[in-house]
Design an enzyme around this catalytic site. Structure first.
Site, short mmCIF file in Angstrom:
data_model
loop_
_atom_site.label_atom_id
_atom_site.label_comp_id
_atom_site.label_asym_id
_atom_site.label_seq_id
_atom_site.Cartn_x
_atom_site.Cartn_y
_atom_site.Cartn_z
N HIS A 59 0.85 -1.20 0.00
CA HIS A 59 0.00 0.00 0.00
C HIS A 59 0.89 1.25 0.00
CE1 HIS A 59 -4.07 1.78 1.12
NE2 HIS A 59 -3.25 2.82 1.17
N HIS A 61 1.38 5.13 -2.03
CA HIS A 61 0.85 6.15 -2.94
C HIS A 61 1.98 6.67 -3.82
CE1 HIS A 61 -3.16 6.31 -1.12
NE2 HIS A 61 -2.53 6.11 0.05
N GLY A 67 -4.73 15.85 -1.05
CA GLY A 67 -5.65 16.64 -1.87
C GLY A 67 -6.90 17.07 -1.14
N GLU A 68 -7.10 16.56 0.08
CA GLU A 68 -8.33 16.87 0.81
C GLU A 68 -8.41 18.34 1.23
OE1 GLU A 68 -6.35 14.30 1.51
OE2 GLU A 68 -7.48 12.49 2.06
N TYR A 128 -10.95 5.56 -3.87
CA TYR A 128 -11.90 5.48 -2.77
C TYR A 128 -13.33 5.24 -3.27
CZ TYR A 128 -8.96 7.19 1.12
OH TYR A 128 -8.02 7.32 2.10
N LYS A 153 -9.25 -1.18 -5.40
CA LYS A 153 -9.31 -0.47 -4.13
C LYS A 153 -10.62 0.30 -4.01
CE LYS A 153 -7.09 3.01 -1.25
NZ LYS A 153 -5.99 3.98 -1.10
N HIS A 192 -9.85 0.31 1.99
CA HIS A 192 -9.46 1.35 2.96
C HIS A 192 -10.54 1.41 4.04
CE1 HIS A 192 -8.54 5.55 4.37
NE2 HIS A 192 -9.85 5.53 4.56
N HIS A 221 -5.63 -0.75 7.11
CA HIS A 221 -5.74 0.23 8.20
C HIS A 221 -6.51 -0.41 9.38
CE1 HIS A 221 -4.48 2.68 4.95
NE2 HIS A 221 -5.67 3.06 4.53
N ASP A 276 1.44 2.61 3.90
CA ASP A 276 0.65 3.76 3.43
C ASP A 276 1.60 4.88 3.03
OD1 ASP A 276 -1.61 5.12 2.68
OD2 ASP A 276 -2.28 5.60 4.71
#
Length: 379
Positions: A59, A61, A67-68, A128, A153, A192, A221, A276
């Site tokens: 896992h 990225h 980006g949130e 997501y 995912k 996730h 997670h 992660d």
């Protein structure tokens, strides 16, 4: 060709002092006092250091996460040395919250770039959201036609998920199952898990209502909260495989989490750990206000491995398995995760305190004597 001499070998099963011959990116021979009359054979003496399989991080990225908090909060792409200097030789790249400005095409391209630079890479389609973003017009086709895709995912029990129904999830699983069969990849739904109270409710309902095989579920997670971890232990007892994040939110230090799990029936052969890595890490002030963002490191796997062994929660063999053999077995990554003849020549070497000395990916040094000797194209 490369001959590794005097290795204290954990395959991850303990094998004692051995030599390992490597050629063409593969393990060619393992034994005591190996000696070959081969032209241009490089001999590297490990002087009794611990030799394990290279770590597998399922896992990461690789194209960035976050980006949130707006466009400026997107983390950058990862560099090769930020993977290998922590012992990782194989990874699975994923998208995160942002399946809009982050694309599968970019994810695939970055995975191919890292492969060119020297490590082994795979990816998951989707992000997501549901319906899942795909390369083709279906999840099944992605698994069958896109070489690096090994799973899908989605996010669940998280306020950033799409809140899919059980029927929508079972349709995703059905596509994964067919795609995995045709491609012989197996296929998984990499989930996730957020911190909402629903936890694993949807998995238990689907297992009960649809009698779907449990081996296609891959929640990650899983130590975010104690309540979620307890649910994951119940899931394990039904035959499920779980993944703990070493670098994200967790209800306790991971050596304590593993100790708690063992006391409550944790199956060590049905659990893995992932970093992660390269995801976003929000920073808050004392009033809970967001004040900045950091970028997660793949180092968390290595540090967790060291801590679990140092604090005598697990021995080296069992601890290493959580990041090598277990991952390869569950993800159907053939020729990975174990030091045996015919497998890929992926190694990490450590001193007795588990300080990392060497990293070899597909038969070539990335880290040698503690120094980076292979960098990415733009490093």
């Amino acid at each position: 060709m490369l001959l590794l001499k005097n290795a204290n070998l954990y395959a991850p099963a303990y094998m004692g002092m051995n030599d390992v011959l490597v050629g063409g990116g593969k393990i060619l021979a393992i034994g005591e006092n190996l000696d070959f009359n081969i032209k241009e054979l490089e001999i590297y003496n490990l002087d009794g250091r611990i030799l394990t399989p290279g770590l597998i991080d399922q896992h990461v990225h690789i194209t960035g996460g976050g980006g949130e908090a707006g466009y400026h909060s997107r983390t950058p792409e990862i560099k090769l040395s930020d993977i290998t200097k922590y012992g990782t030789t194989t990874l699975v790249g994923t998208l995160g919250t942002d399946g809009c400005t982050r694309s599968l095409e970019n994810l695939y391209s970055k995975a191919k770039a890292l492969e060119y630079e020297g490590i082994s890479t795979f990816i998951h389609t989707g992000s997501y959201a549901t319906p899942s973003v795909t390369f083709t017009d279906s999840i099944t086709k992605d698994l069958v036609l896109i070489d690096k895709v090994i799973g899908v995912k989605i996010a669940m029990s998280d306020n950033r998920s799409s809140y899919p129904t059980d029927e929508e999830i079972i349709k995703i699983l059905a596509q994964i199952r067919i795609g995995g069969m045709i491609s012989k990849k197996g296929g998984i739904l990499h989930i996730h898990m957020g911190g909402l109270e629903t936890k694993l409710d949807f998995i238990f309902r689907i297992l009960k209502d649809f009698s779907f095989p449990i081996n296609y579920f891959s929640p990650t997670h899983c130590a975010r909260t104690k309540e979620l971890f307890d649910e994951c232990l119940k899931f394990q007892k039904l035959g499920g495989f779980i993944d703990i994040t070493t670098g994200g939110s967790k209800f306790a230090p991971l050596d304590e989490v593993i100790a708690y799990g063992i006391e409550n029936g944790l199956k060590l052969d049905m659990i893995s750990m992932s970093s992660d890595g390269n995801g976003s890490v929000p920073k808050f002030d004392e009033n809970g206000n967001l004040v900045g963002y950091g970028c997660a490191s793949c180092e968390s796997n290595l540090k967790t491995l060291q801590t679990i062994v140092k604090n005598k929660i697990l021995d080296i063999e069992k601890a290493i398995s959580l990041m090598t053999k277990n991952v390869a077995s569950f993800l159907n990554l053939h020729h990975k995760g174990e030091i045996k003849v015919g497998n890929d020549a992926d190694f990490a070497s450590f001193d007795n305190e588990l300080n990392l000395y060497d990293v070899i990916a597909r038969g070539e040094f990335c880290i040698k004597d503690g120094r980076i000797c292979k960098k990415g194209f733009f490093e």
